[in-house]
Design an enzyme around this catalytic site. Sequence first.
Site, PDB file in Angstrom:
ATOM      1  N   GLY A   1       0.992  -1.127  -0.026  1.00  0.00           N
ATOM      2  CA  GLY A   1       0.067  -0.064   0.071  1.00  0.00           C
ATOM      3  C   GLY A   1       0.809   1.170   0.012  1.00  0.00           C
ATOM      4  O   GLY A   1       0.344   2.326  -0.694  1.00  0.00           O
ATOM      5  N   THR A   2       2.027   1.500   0.718  1.00  0.00           N
ATOM      6  CA  THR A   2       2.899   2.317   0.802  1.00  0.00           C
ATOM      7  C   THR A   2       3.492   2.658  -0.621  1.00  0.00           C
ATOM      8  O   THR A   2       3.539   4.010  -1.023  1.00  0.00           O
ATOM      9  CB  THR A   2       4.044   1.806   1.727  1.00  0.00           C
TER      10      THR A   2
ATOM     11  N   ASN B   1      -7.042   4.443   9.032  1.00  0.00           N
ATOM     12  CA  ASN B   1      -6.539   3.070   9.740  1.00  0.00           C
ATOM     13  C   ASN B   1      -6.259   3.227  11.335  1.00  0.00           C
ATOM     14  O   ASN B   1      -6.494   1.810  11.780  1.00  0.00           O
ATOM     15  CB  ASN B   1      -5.191   2.805   9.249  1.00  0.00           C
TER      16      ASN B   1
ATOM     17  N   SER C   1      -4.729  -2.723  -0.778  1.00  0.00           N
ATOM     18  CA  SER C   1      -3.452  -3.838  -0.402  1.00  0.00           C
ATOM     19  C   SER C   1      -4.069  -5.227  -0.087  1.00  0.00           C
ATOM     20  O   SER C   1      -5.279  -5.236   0.379  1.00  0.00           O
ATOM     21  CB  SER C   1      -2.756  -2.901   0.732  1.00  0.00           C
TER      22      SER C   1
ATOM     23  N   THR D   1       9.770  -7.523 -11.967  1.00  0.00           N
ATOM     24  CA  THR D   1       9.142  -8.913 -12.240  1.00  0.00           C
ATOM     25  C   THR D   1       7.821  -8.823 -11.151  1.00  0.00           C
ATOM     26  O   THR D   1       8.138  -8.529 -10.212  1.00  0.00           O
ATOM     27  CB  THR D   1      10.002 -10.050 -12.073  1.00  0.00           C
TER      28      THR D   1
ATOM     29  N   CYS E   1       1.273   1.250  11.859  1.00  0.00           N
ATOM     30  CA  CYS E   1       2.403   0.920  11.095  1.00  0.00           C
ATOM     31  C   CYS E   1       3.560   1.923  11.511  1.00  0.00           C
ATOM     32  O   CYS E   1       4.669   1.459  10.962  1.00  0.00           O
ATOM     33  CB  CYS E   1       1.954   1.707   9.632  1.00  0.00           C
TER      34      CYS E   1
END
Lengths: 391, 391
Positions: free
Chosen positions: B74-75, B154, B202, B240, B328
Amino acid sequence: MENKNYIYLDNASSTRIDDRVIEEMLPYIKDYYGNPSSVHQAGADAREGLENARIKVADLIGANPEEIYFTSCGTESNNFALTGITEANQNKGKHIITSVIEHLSILNPLKELQRKGFEVTTVPVDKEGFVNPDDIKAAIRPDTILISIMHANNEIGTIQKIREISKVAKESEIIMHSDGVATAGIIPSNVKELGVDAFSFSSQQMYGPKGAAALYIKKGTRIRPFILGGVQERGRRAGTENIPGIVGFGKACEIAKFEMEENAKKSIKLRDKLIKGIMDNIKEVTLNGSMESRLPGNVHVSFEYIEGESIVLFLNMQGITVATGSSCASQALKVSHVCTSIGLSHATAQGSILFSIGKYNTDEDIEKVIEVLPPIIDKLRKMSPLYKGLI
Amino acid sequence: MENKNYIYLDNASSTRIDDRVIEEMLPYIKDYYGNPSSVHQAGADAREGLENARIKVADLIGANPEEIYFTSCGTESNNFALTGITEANQNKGKHIITSVIEHLSILNPLKELQRKGFEVTTVPVDKEGFVNPDDIKAAIRPDTILISIMHANNEIGTIQKIREISKVAKESEIIMHSDGVATAGIIPSNVKELGVDAFSFSSQQMYGPKGAAALYIKKGTRIRPFILGGVQERGRRAGTENIPGIVGFGKACEIAKFEMEENAKKSIKLRDKLIKGIMDNIKEVTLNGSMESRLPGNVHVSFEYIEGESIVLFLNMQGITVATGSSCASQALKVSHVCTSIGLSHATAQGSILFSIGKYNTDEDIEKVIEVLPPIIDKLRKMSPLYKGLI
């Protein structure tokens, strides 16, 4: 989908995950789902996985664990290194030196840096793909702050004289970065022996999972963070860590440390058998790169008159997976910049194929390729308007 | 390590992966290890997983698959949105509007953008954590190019009136981004209904694996890539792709689509039971956030006279995992910026705890917390020099 049981000869793009790596990852997928930044037990369990992995990853390249920053892929590591080092050191100058055969995850961020006022000198390579340390020396200016030269080329397999190049960098007190995605876990890549200040490497090329990679930054090297947010990775790479991926990466590094040498010997044997098989059975084919300093599993060859992509597709029909010129950009570029940089003509470059042998390949795999490849080349050449009737 | 069988009440930080998600991921860990950029069958197998996941991820938020860009967390999605949109649109202006209670993965990139010459207006929130759309309107300037307001906070769980804010943005033709990490897969988050041009979300917060996230970018919205290299994600996110993670994310989105509503109902019941249990049994405690517009599983409370971290550790000894103020950044900040932004004093903020209930929590989990929490608070208060003898 059932398991296709490919004869997998595209280990430069991505490798099968070692079963021991999967075993190590599973508890972190099923049971230890906490956020490593949390102070409670679930956080501690995740953190334990993270920090144990960091020790193993550091150990593979001779670094200290606190010099390892986990990222999501080799491309991110390269972006982080280039952007972070240049931003943190631009007070000393805005000039960067690199080579023509670097990966796109080096060349494209450098273009972006040029757009932002940095200057880049791109040194050439010889026909085997070697950067000449004297060219690096000649390119150095008083405002040079970074030299970035890959450890080995992911396409043609040429292993650079990084020690000599980093010596040149050190003499002028310039930060030396090397992209080691093609080498870490495959050949010895000790950052102290290489003399580098920053080193990018990735899990998926060494029998670990995708989604985990690292940037080594030597203690004392100034770098700005690239992804900003929380204080993960000591404030240098924000975002919740991909714990299962990182744990798998750690295990892959641990395994590589002990088995890399033996794997390399085996790959070299298979590689040389494949080269001989191709050269003995097919005409008008060139082996690219260097025979003296080449990745153990690399067989990069150019077949005249035909297109690499057609060869890939015909081999694929026989269950054999190989790559065209550039594994990471096969959908983007018809001709790899690496091929043209070593002097291949556009037509020859287009006929290039990379067989990359890994630890799970067998003698039988190679024998199968030697059996099916010559008739494929023959068939394709007969269909080609460029073909003059040889073979 | 054996499975600790935590009573896990930190679902805002990270969630247990759904068994059906793990099932879906395993073949992509064990068998389909090809690089999705490769043209052969191993590449096609990986690509099939990637593109099927993209359809499911897009479907959850009412987007088209080609509007989904996979990232590592998400960051990264938030960094990509802010950096990419402002760089691509700076010809129109250099002013950005956000709120004081955004996640650090919004606030820190904005600080970096300020360092690079952008200007940022940070609107306040009321004591329940709401951004007033009128404040956004008042902050708009002719050179405003981006508004970024999170869908729900959050920490305190307040769900913003995003529709009203995006209406304001649309009236002035300003790009509207929302950080939906706390909401996607938890409450309805249809990007068309929300009226947003960009939306970050996320996997790890919706019973999917860590290491996979996405940025929705509405077709036609100008954005520059953030990580540069190959042409993955249509040239907008090189590197990738983490195939097993993305496949798991896709499955998590598919499950959420069908079960989210039922899960939310269950969480709300447990949430309200926990709130009542705390309020009935403990004095001098405040519930933060809004009761009308609150995340289903969020119980963010402040206990006077004591420190949140001590409560976390004492609950942890009872096998209960909860978070302090900011999940976080728990290792970085003693006091969360969100708590101070809603007017909590430093001391009250320090006594804040976030219980975040998820779909695997049961009535028994909540009853256990209601049983063990009051004596812990009592004990900690008796040890506190600030405590005056209440309870």
